[in-house]
Design a protein around this motif. Structure first.
Motif, mmCIF file in Angstrom:
data_model
loop_
_atom_site.group_PDB
_atom_site.id
_atom_site.type_symbol
_atom_site.label_atom_id
_atom_site.label_comp_id
_atom_site.label_asym_id
_atom_site.label_seq_id
_atom_site.Cartn_x
_atom_site.Cartn_y
_atom_site.Cartn_z
ATOM 1 N N ASP A 211 0.992 -1.102 -0.059
ATOM 2 C CA ASP A 211 -0.208 -0.102 -0.036
ATOM 3 C C ASP A 211 0.867 1.172 -0.089
ATOM 4 O O ASP A 211 2.130 1.093 -0.098
ATOM 5 C CB ASP A 211 -0.888 0.089 1.245
ATOM 6 C CG ASP A 211 -0.323 0.352 2.370
ATOM 7 O OD1 ASP A 211 0.686 0.155 2.564
ATOM 8 O OD2 ASP A 211 -1.013 0.491 3.527
ATOM 9 N N LYS A 213 1.333 4.732 2.102
ATOM 10 C CA LYS A 213 0.556 5.279 3.365
ATOM 11 C C LYS A 213 0.690 6.939 3.291
ATOM 12 O O LYS A 213 -0.073 7.363 4.053
ATOM 13 C CB LYS A 213 1.698 4.785 4.733
ATOM 14 C CG LYS A 213 1.430 3.413 4.939
ATOM 15 C CD LYS A 213 1.357 3.039 6.281
ATOM 16 C CE LYS A 213 0.860 1.713 6.480
ATOM 17 N NZ LYS A 213 1.467 0.657 6.060
ATOM 18 N N ASN A 284 -1.596 -7.317 12.008
ATOM 19 C CA ASN A 284 -3.001 -6.713 12.262
ATOM 20 C C ASN A 284 -3.716 -8.186 12.185
ATOM 21 O O ASN A 284 -3.570 -9.091 11.485
ATOM 22 C CB ASN A 284 -3.326 -5.942 11.255
ATOM 23 C CG ASN A 284 -2.614 -4.563 11.194
ATOM 24 O OD1 ASN A 284 -2.574 -3.832 12.079
ATOM 25 N ND2 ASN A 284 -1.783 -4.153 10.318
ATOM 26 N N GLY A 288 -6.457 -5.728 5.667
ATOM 27 C CA GLY A 288 -6.008 -4.212 5.542
ATOM 28 C C GLY A 288 -6.923 -3.694 4.877
ATOM 29 O O GLY A 288 -7.935 -4.238 3.986
ATOM 30 N N ASP A 289 -6.977 -2.237 5.111
ATOM 31 C CA ASP A 289 -8.096 -1.347 4.398
ATOM 32 C C ASP A 289 -7.068 -0.245 3.694
ATOM 33 O O ASP A 289 -6.627 0.459 4.540
ATOM 34 C CB ASP A 289 -9.166 -0.831 5.177
ATOM 35 C CG ASP A 289 -10.188 -0.119 4.504
ATOM 36 O OD1 ASP A 289 -9.838 0.355 3.272
ATOM 37 O OD2 ASP A 289 -11.253 -0.104 5.246
ATOM 38 N N GLU A 291 -6.156 -2.712 1.589
ATOM 39 C CA GLU A 291 -5.637 -4.002 0.832
ATOM 40 C C GLU A 291 -6.458 -5.224 0.613
ATOM 41 O O GLU A 291 -6.570 -5.828 -0.503
ATOM 42 C CB GLU A 291 -4.437 -4.624 1.927
ATOM 43 C CG GLU A 291 -3.031 -3.821 1.731
ATOM 44 C CD GLU A 291 -3.206 -2.815 2.829
ATOM 45 O OE1 GLU A 291 -4.479 -2.386 3.280
ATOM 46 O OE2 GLU A 291 -2.151 -2.437 3.623
HETATM 47 N N1 GLY Z 1 -3.859 -0.333 5.119
HETATM 48 C C1 GLY Z 1 -3.287 -0.584 6.474
HETATM 49 C C2 GLY Z 1 -3.821 -1.127 7.510
HETATM 50 O O1 GLY Z 1 -4.983 -1.623 7.071
HETATM 51 O O2 GLY Z 1 -3.520 -1.233 8.543
#
Ligand code: GLY
Length: 420
Positions: A211, A213, A284, A288-289, A291
């Motif tokens: 991604d 950032k 995490n 992901g967001d 992702e």
């Molecule tokens: N795009 C990073 C996250 O979802 O933590």
């Protein structure tokens, strides 16, 4: 089956879109959802961080399977409560969600598992933390221990920035999340994300992504939740994925099981790659967001089968049917994001974007008002496309961006530059 997805962002829109492509889904409810999700599924008002309320809702609506999108309901114990009540649920328990909710916990797991990661130290007071920074020097990384909505990490390139991060964190900038601080050595290299499913014992890779950032082109400007992503990530070769599985992921899953807190759900490993060696940056416990949007675009309807296999402990026999494809998502955000931005601006032109298995505009922060779509979040749209090459996915995504008429929004024009 009746399926409930918890969450309201682009991640959950893409999960809903993928789940609906699978004939196993009879009815889909998303709580609370957003204006884009409401176009394809039922949306319900529900306090998703209240385990009892979620459980009651699932009983009332005869839900067969629950997919938890964001980390907050996981850390609040929603999965524990649902599982105790006999509901089939995708996501880790509160104890297993510590892999994201506590940086110290993750570091301790890495040490116990022998997983390569940066050297670290933990502090509960500012003075010893500052003394440590002065001894170590910069660059250095300062992290609030708890959940801070993705904002609790400062990569300090000089000592003054690191010391001021200590003041901010112990000064309450992140509330209870900053009551403990982890200080890590700076890791050099290229960062990429590795997504896996774990049923507590077995692990299945479901893709890689990278991604962006920073808010502006050329990786300039403030840090954001992510301004775009693409999958696969070329830097995470098969060899490196195998190495990461062997040295980091499997030892983590084994250690979690040994502690009596098996990890079940999606595990999103942020990796730093240098000289052919992956090292863990962070875990995490959710997709992901943004992702997730590129992963769902590539997986389509099989995503539901994989999440069911994960929740039912059948990953040993599960496999992903990959196409030779690439996906890219471009985030359109409200001007001013990640700082202050206006809400309520109207977005036009969405009807000119097709909704196919290769092109989709996922909504992240929108509301429907008087028949129009308005922007009500910072990150508002995820313009997502798939192609035989990354270039093709990129061209399709930006062609859609150019058809969207939203003067109050902006996006980066260089998503994917590293891989292109
Ligand atoms: N795009 C990073 C996250 O979802 O933590």
């Amino acid at each position: 089956m009746n399926i409930l997805i918890l969450g309201s962002g682009g991640r959950e829109h893409s999960l809903a879109w993928a789940v609906l492509q699978n004939p196993k889904c009879d009815r889909l409810i998303v709580a609370p959802g957003n204006a884009g999700i409401a176009q394809i599924a039922d949306c319900a008002t529900l306090d998703v961080n209240n385990p009892a309320a979620v459980c009651e809702f699932c009983s009332e609506e005869s839900i067969d399977f629950i997919i938890v999108g964001p980390e907050a309901p996981l850390a609040a114990g929603v999965v524990d409560r649902l599982t105790d009540a006999g509901f089939l649920t995708f996501g880790p328990t509160k104890a297993a969600a510590e892999l994201e909710a506590s940086k110290t916990f993750t570091k301790q797991i890495c040490d116990a598992a022998g997983a390569p990661t940066a050297a670290w130290a933990r502090f509960t007071q500012a003075d010893p933390a500052k003394a440590y920074i002065r001894r170590q020097g910069a660059p250095i990384v300062v992290k609030a221990d708890g959940l801070a909505a993705g904002k609790g990490v400062v990569v300090a390139m000089d000592e003054a920035t690191a010391l001021s991060a200590i003041d901010d964190m112990f000064g309450g900038q992140f509330g209870a999340a900053g009551a403990e601080v982890v200080i890590e050595d700076f890791m050099d290299g290229e960062e990429a994300s590795f997504f896996l499913l774990s049923d507590g014992t077995d692990v299945l890779s479901i893709g890689t992504a990278q991604d962006h950032k920073r808010a502006y082109d050329g990786d300039e400007g403030p840090n954001t939740g992510g301004m775009g992503a693409y999958s696969p990530a070329p830097v995470l070769t098969e060899v490196l994925q195998d190495k990461a599985l062997r040295e980091i992921i499997r030892p983590t899953i084994t250690e979690m099981a040994r502690r009596g807190t098996p990890y079940k759900g999606v595990l999103y490993a942020g990796l730093m790659i240098k000289d052919g060696q992956p090292r863990l940056v962070e875990y995490n416990v959710r997709f992901g967001d943004p992702e997730c949007q590129v992963l769902m675009m590539r997986l389509g309807g099989q995503a539901l089968d994989l999440m069911l296999a994960c929740a039912e402990g059948r990953l040993a026999k599960a496999q992903v049917n990959w196409a030779e494809d690439h996906a890219m998502t471009v985030v359109m955000a409200a001007k001013g994001y990640p700082g202050t931005y206006e809400k309520g601006s109207r977005i036009k032109g969405l009807e000119t974007c097709s909704e196919t298995s290769s092109e989709m505009v996922f909504h992240a922060g929108t509301t429907a008002k008087d028949g129009a779509i308005t922007a009500t979040g910072g990150r508002v749209l995820n313009v997502t496309a798939r192609g035989e090459t990354l270039q093709q996915a990129r061209d399709r995504a930006y062609a859609m961006v150019d058809r969207i008429d939203w003067p109050a929004g902006f996006c980066r024009r260089d998503i994917g530059w590293r891989a292109l």
